[in-house]
Enzyme design. Structure first.
Site, mmCIF file in Angstrom:
data_model
loop_
_atom_site.group_PDB
_atom_site.id
_atom_site.type_symbol
_atom_site.label_atom_id
_atom_site.label_comp_id
_atom_site.label_asym_id
_atom_site.label_seq_id
_atom_site.Cartn_x
_atom_site.Cartn_y
_atom_site.Cartn_z
ATOM 1 N N GLY A 1 -24.577 42.859 61.586
ATOM 2 C CA GLY A 1 -23.478 43.622 61.004
ATOM 3 C C GLY A 1 -23.838 44.804 60.139
ATOM 4 O O GLY A 1 -22.949 45.585 59.758
ATOM 5 N N GLU B 1 -29.482 38.596 62.818
ATOM 6 C CA GLU B 1 -29.067 39.002 64.165
ATOM 7 C C GLU B 1 -28.618 40.455 64.213
ATOM 8 O O GLU B 1 -27.472 40.736 64.534
ATOM 9 C CB GLU B 1 -27.910 38.112 64.629
ATOM 10 C CG GLU B 1 -28.217 36.634 64.610
ATOM 11 C CD GLU B 1 -26.995 35.747 64.846
ATOM 12 O OE1 GLU B 1 -27.177 34.589 65.208
ATOM 13 O OE2 GLU B 1 -25.845 36.233 64.657
ATOM 14 N N PRO B 2 -29.495 41.394 63.908
ATOM 15 C CA PRO B 2 -29.065 42.791 63.953
ATOM 16 C C PRO B 2 -28.890 43.255 65.399
ATOM 17 O O PRO B 2 -29.674 42.871 66.265
ATOM 18 C CB PRO B 2 -30.236 43.536 63.297
ATOM 19 C CG PRO B 2 -31.430 42.695 63.621
ATOM 20 C CD PRO B 2 -30.937 41.260 63.605
ATOM 21 N N GLY B 3 -27.866 44.027 65.647
ATOM 22 C CA GLY B 3 -27.671 44.632 66.963
ATOM 23 C C GLY B 3 -27.658 46.145 66.812
ATOM 24 O O GLY B 3 -28.643 46.831 67.052
ATOM 25 N N ARG B 4 -26.521 46.614 66.321
ATOM 26 C CA ARG B 4 -26.300 48.052 66.164
ATOM 27 C C ARG B 4 -27.425 48.756 65.395
ATOM 28 O O ARG B 4 -27.870 49.840 65.773
ATOM 29 C CB ARG B 4 -24.979 48.239 65.393
ATOM 30 C CG ARG B 4 -24.498 49.651 65.281
ATOM 31 C CD ARG B 4 -23.333 49.729 64.290
ATOM 32 N NE ARG B 4 -22.276 48.783 64.549
ATOM 33 C CZ ARG B 4 -21.234 49.011 65.356
ATOM 34 N NH1 ARG B 4 -21.119 50.160 65.972
ATOM 35 N NH2 ARG B 4 -20.307 48.086 65.543
ATOM 36 N N TYR C 1 -12.347 52.229 68.454
ATOM 37 C CA TYR C 1 -12.624 52.073 67.014
ATOM 38 C C TYR C 1 -12.484 53.371 66.232
ATOM 39 O O TYR C 1 -12.971 53.447 65.096
ATOM 40 C CB TYR C 1 -14.069 51.591 66.802
ATOM 41 C CG TYR C 1 -14.503 50.378 67.587
ATOM 42 C CD1 TYR C 1 -13.833 49.161 67.471
ATOM 43 C CD2 TYR C 1 -15.609 50.441 68.427
ATOM 44 C CE1 TYR C 1 -14.260 48.055 68.178
ATOM 45 C CE2 TYR C 1 -16.044 49.338 69.135
ATOM 46 C CZ TYR C 1 -15.360 48.136 69.007
ATOM 47 O OH TYR C 1 -15.791 47.045 69.701
ATOM 48 N N CYS D 1 -7.366 59.682 83.008
ATOM 49 C CA CYS D 1 -5.934 59.922 82.814
ATOM 50 C C CYS D 1 -5.380 59.059 81.677
ATOM 51 O O CYS D 1 -4.592 58.132 81.899
ATOM 52 C CB CYS D 1 -5.200 59.632 84.106
ATOM 53 S SG CYS D 1 -5.882 60.598 85.446
ATOM 54 N N GLU D 2 -5.835 59.329 80.480
ATOM 55 C CA GLU D 2 -5.376 58.639 79.264
ATOM 56 C C GLU D 2 -5.571 59.637 78.135
ATOM 57 O O GLU D 2 -6.643 60.238 78.036
ATOM 58 C CB GLU D 2 -6.288 57.444 78.916
ATOM 59 C CG GLU D 2 -6.379 56.353 79.924
ATOM 60 C CD GLU D 2 -5.355 55.255 79.735
ATOM 61 O OE1 GLU D 2 -4.696 55.207 78.657
ATOM 62 O OE2 GLU D 2 -5.208 54.455 80.654
#
Ligand SMILES: *Cc1c(COP(=O)(O)O)cnc(C)c1O
Length: 431
Positions: free
Chosen positions: A239, A273-276, A316, A344-345
């Site tokens: 996190g 548990e680092p990810g980012r 986000y 197309c959004e």
């Protein structure tokens, strides 16, 4: 700090000219830097030096097996949240005894897979999950090493879609019931409680929520030990945030200091548990400008990358720095533009009223900090492709996942008999 820098006016990934990769693989594509992965891993490991801590890289941030293996070679274990991620981590060469299996909705077959593989621990998030795991473990004759994931009811003060540690979130067991549930679990056949786990959210840019959550864990460890439980492991989750755009984030060393202060003396084996933090800045999304369109009130820079390739801005409100691959002159006139994709959004917008140097159709641009929650969240919407992923290492690069295009998908689609003009049964019934 990353290794995507201008050299002689051209953006390079380490020492490889980005434009050369673009010519080779076509745009859009993701590009990852080995040197940046290594640096981030080492800085984080250094921040925890001296603690009994295992770094289990969170595979969901970027599951490419070349990325996972790069980290595995540095000593990383893995945190996985599905059977698919477990398969990936093992395929990348992460030893099973360094893999934590997390996730709020593990199925019976995923539990069986984790037990068969012999993972280090399974983090359980509810009583029904505990009961099912007990049954699966007994049926297989393999005991399950379990940590109870606690919901500490702490507000991570991050985007609401990535906050996970408040009482109204679906994750973990309320901390007020932890004692009762751990004591019940101890009596269940096939279950061995080895520790506790917590993960309060992602992209945290303030350390206080970590301090609060870890303090609560500290109290729980003491309480459970007083009940006679053996608490060997304490999983602190991931996190830690990173700077997107102009934002600032705490240094890993400051996070390490909080860990040391709050839980450093618990005599638990710590799991982080680092990810980012590891992969975010180690990847970029490279795209080509298709058109520059002068709208009634705005200028739109239309890219060949879209929200299906990188959904973070749409999901986000994420802010990815956008830079051209050819370095602009220092005195280049800046203009406010909207940077959008072709899907197309209206949500297919990477940046609104962003100040950019002049770009023209055919120019290459890069979205920075796209290594985490980029390629892994891609979809095939608008019958687009899953774009190639490229890993650079010094002066070398390799395509580590080729494009998955419409032909690959069409090969998996079939017409049922009643729609198939060549089906003999249809001709018989005159259908
Ligand atoms: C997503 C997740 C992580 C990693 O989060 P980052 O913000 O990428 O560091 C770690 N642990 C668990 C249980 C997760 O779900």
């Amino acid at each position: 700090m990353d290794h995507f820098q201008y050299r002689d006016g051209r953006l390079c990934a380490e020492t490889v000219d980005m434009a050369r990769i673009a010519d080779d693989v076509g745009t859009p594509f993701y590009c990852y830097s080995t040197a940046t992965l290594v640096r981030h891993y080492r800085v984080f490991a250094e921040a925890l030096a001296g603690l009994d801590a295992t770094i289990c890289y969170s595979v969901k941030a970027n599951g490419n097996i070349a990325v996972v293996r790069t980290l595995g070679r540095l000593g990383a274990g893995a945190d996985v949240v599905s059977g698919g991620e477990l398969t990936r981590a093992l395929a990348a060469g992460i030893p099973a005894d360094k893999i934590v299996f997390s996730g709020v909705g593990k199925t019976e077959s995923e539990m069986a897979q984790a037990l068969a593989a012999g993972v280090m621990q399974i983090n359980v998030e509810s009583e029904p999950e505990l009961e099912l795991l007990s049954q699966v473990a007994v049926a297989r004759g393999t005991g399950a090493r379990v940590a109870i994931r606690i919901n500490p009811d702490v507000d991570a003060q991050t985007h609401e879609k990535i906050t996970t540690g408040r009482s109204e979130n679906k994750f973990g067991i309320e901390w007020t019931r932890a004692r009762e549930i751990c004591n019940r679990a101890t009596a269940m056949p096939g279950i061995t409680i080895v520790g506790l786990a917590v993960h309060i959210g992602s992209q945290l840019t303030d350390l206080e929520p970590f301090r609060d959550a870890y303090g609560r864990m500290r109290d729980l460890v003491a309480m459970l030990r007083a009940d006679g439980q053996t608490i060997e492991t304490l999983d602190l989750g991931g996190g830690l945030g990173i700077p997107y755009g102009d934002a600032v984030a705490p240094a890993p060393a400051e996070y390490g200091a909080v860990v040391r202060q709050v839980v450093g003396d618990l005599e638990c084996r710590l799991i982080v548990e680092p990810g980012r933090l590891i992969v975010g800045n180690a990847g970029v999304l490279v795209s080509r400008v298709v058109y520059v369109k002068e709208g009634a009130t705005r200028t739109f820079v239309i890219l060949d990358a879209a929200m299906n390739d990188l959904v973070r801005p749409a999901l986000y409100d994420a802010d990815h720095t956008i830079i051209p691959v050819l370095e602009p002159a220092a005195d280049a006139p800046m203009a406010e533009v909207d940077v959008v994709g072709p899907v197309c959004e209206t949500g297919d917008t990477f940046a609104t009223q962003r100040s950019l140097p002049p770009v023209a159709a055919g120019d290459l641009v890069v979205m920075r900090t796209a290594g985490a929650y980029g390629a892994v969240m891609a979809s095939l919407y608008n019958a687009r492709s899953l774009v190639p992923e490229v890993l650079v290492n010094g002066g070398d690069y390799a395509v580590v996942r080729g494009r998955i295009g419409v032909d690959d998908i069409l090969a998996r689609e079939t017409l049922p008999g009643w729609l198939d003009d060549d089906d003999p049964a249809m001709r018989r019934t005159g259908g």
